[in-house]
Write an enzyme that holds these catalytic residues in place. Structure first.
Site, PDB file in Angstrom:
ATOM      1  CG  ASP A  33      -6.275   1.855   0.525  1.00  0.00           C
ATOM      2  OD1 ASP A  33      -5.291   1.592  -0.195  1.00  0.00           O
ATOM      3  OD2 ASP A  33      -7.393   2.142   0.068  1.00  0.00           O
ATOM      4  CD1 TRP A  38       1.780   9.855   2.590  1.00  0.00           C
ATOM      5  CD2 TRP A  38       3.660   8.903   1.823  1.00  0.00           C
ATOM      6  NE1 TRP A  38       2.835  10.340   3.333  1.00  0.00           N
ATOM      7  CE2 TRP A  38       3.993   9.770   2.877  1.00  0.00           C
ATOM      8  CE3 TRP A  38       4.672   8.184   1.189  1.00  0.00           C
ATOM      9  CZ2 TRP A  38       5.303   9.942   3.311  1.00  0.00           C
ATOM     10  CZ3 TRP A  38       5.979   8.365   1.611  1.00  0.00           C
ATOM     11  CH2 TRP A  38       6.292   9.239   2.651  1.00  0.00           C
ATOM     12  CG  HIS A  50       4.167  -0.614   0.336  1.00  0.00           C
ATOM     13  ND1 HIS A  50       2.815  -0.432   0.468  1.00  0.00           N
ATOM     14  CD2 HIS A  50       4.360  -1.073  -0.935  1.00  0.00           C
ATOM     15  CE1 HIS A  50       2.202  -0.752  -0.670  1.00  0.00           C
ATOM     16  NE2 HIS A  50       3.125  -1.147  -1.535  1.00  0.00           N
ATOM     17  CB  THR A  79      -6.523 -13.681  -1.122  1.00  0.00           C
ATOM     18  OG1 THR A  79      -7.745 -12.933  -1.011  1.00  0.00           O
ATOM     19  CG2 THR A  79      -6.402 -14.587   0.088  1.00  0.00           C
ATOM     20  CG  LEU A 144      -2.216  -4.134  21.074  1.00  0.00           C
ATOM     21  CD1 LEU A 144      -3.710  -3.835  21.007  1.00  0.00           C
ATOM     22  CD2 LEU A 144      -1.438  -2.963  20.458  1.00  0.00           C
TER      23      LEU A 144
HETATM   24  C1  FPP Z   1      -2.425  -0.621   0.542  1.00  0.00           C
HETATM   25  O1  FPP Z   1      -1.954   0.593  -0.022  1.00  0.00           O
HETATM   26  C2  FPP Z   1      -1.387  -1.188   1.381  1.00  0.00           C
HETATM   27  C3  FPP Z   1      -0.884  -2.449   1.241  1.00  0.00           C
HETATM   28  C4  FPP Z   1      -1.316  -3.406   0.235  1.00  0.00           C
HETATM   29  C5  FPP Z   1       0.170  -2.935   2.126  1.00  0.00           C
HETATM   30  C6  FPP Z   1       0.091  -2.427   3.527  1.00  0.00           C
HETATM   31  C7  FPP Z   1       1.359  -2.674   4.144  1.00  0.00           C
HETATM   32  C8  FPP Z   1       1.988  -1.869   4.998  1.00  0.00           C
HETATM   33  C9  FPP Z   1       1.447  -0.636   5.573  1.00  0.00           C
HETATM   34  C10 FPP Z   1       3.313  -2.200   5.460  1.00  0.00           C
HETATM   35  C11 FPP Z   1       3.270  -3.159   6.627  1.00  0.00           C
HETATM   36  C12 FPP Z   1       2.895  -4.490   6.195  1.00  0.00           C
HETATM   37  C13 FPP Z   1       3.701  -5.298   5.574  1.00  0.00           C
HETATM   38  C14 FPP Z   1       3.147  -6.461   4.841  1.00  0.00           C
HETATM   39  C15 FPP Z   1       5.147  -5.057   5.539  1.00  0.00           C
HETATM   40  P1  FPP Z   1      -1.891   0.706  -1.589  1.00  0.00           P
HETATM   41  O2  FPP Z   1      -0.529   0.270  -2.011  1.00  0.00           O
HETATM   42  O3  FPP Z   1      -3.014  -0.076  -2.201  1.00  0.00           O
HETATM   43  O4  FPP Z   1      -2.086   2.230  -1.798  1.00  0.00           O
HETATM   44  P2  FPP Z   1      -2.848   2.927  -3.017  1.00  0.00           P
HETATM   45  O5  FPP Z   1      -4.280   2.451  -2.970  1.00  0.00           O
HETATM   46  O6  FPP Z   1      -2.702   4.366  -2.723  1.00  0.00           O
HETATM   47  O7  FPP Z   1      -2.135   2.496  -4.277  1.00  0.00           O
END
Ligand code: FPP
Length: 266
Positions: A33, A38, A50, A79, A144
Site C-alpha cells: 500500500d 508515493w 505502481h 476485488t 520460496l
Molecule cells: C495500493 O497502493 C497498491 C495497489 C492497489 C497495487 C499494488 C501493486 C503493485 C505494487 C505492483 C505489482 C502488482 C501488480 C498487480 C502489477 P495505492 O495505489 O492504494 O496507494 P495509495 O493508498 O497511496 O493511493
C-alpha cells in the site's frame, strides 16, 4: 522461559543483521500500500507509484528467499480495486503482465515458485495468461513460494468456501457435523498453505482491508509508515526483527516453541 534457546553467533550474519535465522517467519504476507501517495509526493502519476512498487516487490522477494522465508503472499489486486479509474486498472494489468514476463528468469534463478489466489479467471485474458504461464514455468521451484492475491477478497473467499461446502453437503459427500475449522480451511484458496506468521502493512493504515480474513486469526501484525515503493530489504528485516521479539501465545498462557516466539536474539 525453558523453551527459549540460546542464540549462537552462527544464527546471525551480516547479510541479515539482527535476524535469528532459526526463527524466521515461515509465511510473510504483505499489503502493498502507498503507491499512489508515493507518486503524489513526487508530482508523478499514480502509475509511476505502481511501477516503483514492482521494484520494492523484487527486492523483498530476493530478501525473503535469502533468509529462508518459505511463503510470501502479496496483496496485488483486490476485488475492490476494479472500482479505480479504468486507466489505472488497465495500467496495473499491463504492469502485472510486463513484470511477470520481464522477471520470470530472475524468479527462476532465485528458485521462486509463483502461485495465485483469488479469481484469476476474472482478470483480463492477457493478465490471466501471464499469470498461468508464470505458475507453469516455476512449478518445480521450491526455495520460496510467491503467492499473488489477484482479484482477491477475503469475504469472497469465505463465501466461496461456504458454497463449496454446501454443495458437498447437498451431494451427500459431507455431513454438517463433520465441518470444523480444519475441514473449512480445506475449502479456502489457501488450503495447501500455512497461515501467515507475519502480516506487514506499509503506509501506516491500521486495517486488514479484506485480506486473508480467516488466515490472519493469529498472525502478528506489523504496520510501518513507510510507503510500499520505499519498502526495502532493510524494512523487511526491521519487521522480522520486531516479529522475533514478540511472544506468540495463540490464545494460550505460555507456549511451545514456534516461529516468532521468544525475546529476539542476535
Ligand atoms: C495500493 O497502493 C497498491 C495497489 C492497489 C497495487 C499494488 C501493486 C503493485 C505494487 C505492483 C505489482 C502488482 C501488480 C498487480 C502489477 P495505492 O495505489 O492504494 O496507494 P495509495 O493508498 O497511496 O493511493
Amino acid at each position: 522461559m525453558a523453551w527459549q534457546r540460546e542464540v549462537s553467533l552462527a544464527d546471525c550474519d551480516a547479510a541479515a543483521p539482527g535476524i535469528d535465522r532459526a526463527r524466521v517467519p515461515r509465511h510473510v504476507a504483505i499489503i502493498m500500500d502507498g503507491n499512489g501517495r508515493w507518486a503524489r509526493k513526487r508530482g508523478l502519476p499514480r502509475t509511476a507509484g505502481h511501477r516503483a512498487g514492482v521494484k520494492a516487490l523484487r527486492e523483498v522477494v530476493a530478501a525473503c528467499a535469502d533468509i529462508g522465508v518459505e511463503y510470501l503472499t502479496l496483496f496485488a489486486f483486490s476485488t475492490e480495486n476494479w472500482q479505480r479509474p479504468r486507466p489505472e486498472v488497465s495500467a496495473l494489468m499491463d504492469l502485472l503482465v510486463e513484470s511477470l514476463r520481464t522477471y520470470l528468469e530472475e524468479l527462476q534463478q532465485q528458485g521462486v515458485r509463483v502461485r495465485a489466489i483469488g479469481h484469476v479467471d476474472g482478470l483480463p485474458p492477457r493478465a490471466r495468461q501471464a499469470v498461468q504461464e508464470a505458475i507453469a514455468a516455476t512449478a518445480g521451484n521450491r526455495r520460496l513460494t510467491l503467492v499473488f492475491a489477484l482479484n482477491y477478497g477475503g469475504r469472497r473467499e469465505i463465501v466461496d468456501a461456504a458454497r463449496a461446502i454446501a454443495r458437498r453437503v447437498e451431494a451427500g459427500d459431507l455431513r454438517p457435523e463433520d465441518i470444523d475449522e480444519t475441514v473449512f480451511g480445506r475449502f479456502l484458496y489457501t488450503a495447501d498453505l500455512p497461515d501467515p506468521d507475519l502480516l506487514i502493512r506499509p503506509s501506516g493504515e491500521m486495517r486488514v482491508s479484506n485480506f486473508l480474513l480467516w488466515q490472519l486469526a493469529y498472525t502478528e501484525l506489523y504496520v510501518t509508515p513507510v510507503l510500499w515503493p520505499d519498502f526495502s530489504r532493510h524494512e523487511l528485516f526491521e519487521a522480522i526483527r520486531d516479529f522475533q521479539r514478540r511472544e506468540r501465545r495463540f490464545g494460550r498462557v505460555g507456549g511451545t516453541p514456534r516461529a516468532g516466539e521468544g525475546d529476539g536474539g542476535c
